[in-house]
Design an enzyme around this catalytic site. Structure first.
Site, PDB file in Angstrom:
ATOM      1  N   ASP A  23     -18.054 -39.627 -22.016  1.00 42.17           N
ATOM      2  CA  ASP A  23     -18.904 -40.696 -21.500  1.00 42.17           C
ATOM      3  C   ASP A  23     -18.137 -41.448 -20.414  1.00 42.17           C
ATOM      4  O   ASP A  23     -16.948 -41.199 -20.194  1.00 42.17           O
ATOM      5  CB  ASP A  23     -19.354 -41.650 -22.608  1.00 42.17           C
ATOM      6  CG  ASP A  23     -20.786 -42.145 -22.375  1.00 42.17           C
ATOM      7  OD1 ASP A  23     -21.097 -42.548 -21.226  1.00 42.17           O
ATOM      8  OD2 ASP A  23     -21.582 -42.153 -23.330  1.00 42.17           O
TER       9      ASP A  23
ATOM     10  N   HIS B  67     -33.299 -37.182 -18.938  1.00 43.98           N
ATOM     11  CA  HIS B  67     -34.305 -38.027 -18.287  1.00 43.98           C
ATOM     12  C   HIS B  67     -33.706 -38.992 -17.270  1.00 43.98           C
ATOM     13  O   HIS B  67     -34.436 -39.593 -16.481  1.00 43.98           O
ATOM     14  CB  HIS B  67     -35.133 -38.795 -19.329  1.00 43.98           C
ATOM     15  CG  HIS B  67     -34.343 -39.719 -20.193  1.00 43.98           C
ATOM     16  ND1 HIS B  67     -34.283 -39.585 -21.566  1.00 43.98           N
ATOM     17  CD2 HIS B  67     -33.579 -40.811 -19.915  1.00 43.98           C
ATOM     18  CE1 HIS B  67     -33.537 -40.538 -22.080  1.00 43.98           C
ATOM     19  NE2 HIS B  67     -33.087 -41.291 -21.087  1.00 43.98           N
TER      20      HIS B  67
END
Length: 207
Positions: free
Chosen positions: A76, A120
């Site tokens: 991340d 997304h």
């Protein structure tokens, strides 16, 4: 209305507090379905499976994979890793790596690459490149697992596409046909869509 007219997100400043609140919200949402999804992704083999959790900063899925016996690497952004690393417990089989998956992934090979609510955020070019990177990071026969809103399967998926219009540069929700094409071109086969834990899960196998 401005985003609908221009097709661009409304500009906003990212703050450290936003990372904290976002991680809490995403963690709470994921915990409600993480067990069922993790078990389905891992299948019969659980102990010792090497999992790459891309964008898994909230740690909800990572902790569930680890509790089932997997060895988990979480990639991340640096600010997310800095915020969440102190949350890790000493005996958890989880390693957090700061980085940007648009640039590169940790070196594998991994048995499973998990993308929870990642696709997304981006459009076709970024997702195609990400799937190619994932394919290289997996061992032959490894699995990619994607949890997301799949356009054309529910009103919620279409509504969430509007959310991405307002909040991202070129994000949206994508159809199963689009995922199948992108994954196939990246070197995956046996693309499968199923509902798991109240979420939609796409899996595919590396050729």
């Amino acid at each position: 209305p401005e985003s609908i007219y221009t097709g661009k997100p409304y500009p906003r400043e990212r703050r450290r507090e936003s990372t904290k609140y976002f991680m809490s919200a995403m963690g709470l949402s994921a915990r409600q379905s993480s067990r069922e999804i993790a078990e389905r992704c891992l299948g019969g083999e659980k102990k010792g499976v090497k999992v790459l959790d891309i964008g898994g900063g909230p740690l909800a899925y990572a902790r569930t994979f680890a509790s089932l016996g997997a060895s988990v690497t979480v990639l991340d952004l640096p600010e997310v890793v800095e915020h969440m690393s102190p949350e890790l417990k000493e005996k958890e089989n989880i390693k957090m790596v700061p980085g940007d998956f648009n640039i590169g992934l940790p070196e594998g090979p991994f048995n499973l690459a998990f993308l929870g609510n990642i696709c997304h955020i981006f459009g076709e070019p970024e997702n195609r490149e990400l799937f190619k990177k994932v394919q290289k990071a997996l061992q032959p026969g490894g699995t990619i697992a994607i949890v997301d809103f799949i356009r054309g399967t529910s009103q919620m998926a279409a509504l969430f596409g509007v959310n991405m219009l307002v909040n991202t540069t070129n994000g949206g929700t994508w159809t199963l046909e689009e995922y199948t094409e992108w994954l196939g071109d990246a070197g995956f086969y046996d693309v499968n869509l199923q509902s798991s834990g109240g979420r939609q899960l796409i899996t595919a196998i590396k050729r």
